[in-house]
Write a protein that holds these residues in place. Structure first.
Motif: not given
Length: 205
Positions: A176-180, A184-205
């Protein structure tokens, strides 16, 4: 950047803020956050004849909050969430260096400010991937369709609504000390498309 002028903008900045979470009941939670930031920007534009370059700073204030519920079932959970974010960026005076026909001149522009307010409704579905009950699962997938409405205030005010989808996968270690977390996201608002990728690592010491 494309149009009559084409070019690039590179930015980096520093943000400082805080957030808090409170339980309104056993299945309803509210959260809020606030942050301030300073950004350094390098803008380069050209139309083939006139080259423009500007180094400028921005100051940003961001506020937001959300209300989230938890609906628990044996094999999955649904987390409906209503969230808002308000961001105000002060640009102010921009100094440009202009080059054309082997001549150089210094220009300035009062770019003012930009404000963006976003309201999002997201019913997130969370499913365990390791066969365990959702409360004990170490690997959880999420599917988050959402409705988005935005209001932008600058020289003109615009209001648009749209939608999007986010896919996520969260893996926890046995202790329970580490988390990955990967999203992945895609949004469409009006005539704009936005894409995103996020990778996060958490560790409790």
């Amino acid at each position: 950047l494309e149009g009559s002028f084409v070019g690039t903008q590179d930015s980096f900045g520093v943000n400082l803020g805080g957030y808090g979470v409170v339980a309104l009941s056993e299945t309803v939670f509210a959260s809020g956050f606030a942050s301030v930031g300073v950004g350094q920007n390098d803008l380069e534009l050209s139309n083939g004849t006139l080259d423009l370059q500007s180094d400028y700073t921005t100051q940003t204030l961001t506020l937001g909050g959300s209300v989230t519920g938890v609906i628990t079932r044996e094999r999955y959970e649904i987390w409906p969430e209503l969230a808002f974010t308000h961001c105000h960026t002060e640009i102010g005076e921009m100094d440009f260096t202009a080059d054309a026909y082997e001549l150089t001149d210094e220009l300035s522009l009062d770019a003012g400010h930009v404000s963006l307010t976003t309201l999002t409704l997201t019913p997130q579905l969370r499913v365990p991937m390791d066969g365990r009950p959702i409360a004990e699962s170490l690997d959880t997938a999420s599917l988050s369709p959402r409705v988005i409405c935005e209001r932008t205030v600058a020289d003109q005010t615009t209001e648009n609504c749209g939608g999007g989808l986010e896919l996520g996968l969260t893996s926890n270690s046995d202790d329970g000390l580490s988390r990955v977390n990967t999203t992945l996201s895609v949004d469409r608002v009006d005539d704009t498309t936005r894409t995103g990728v996020q990778f996060k690592i958490e560790h409790q010491f």
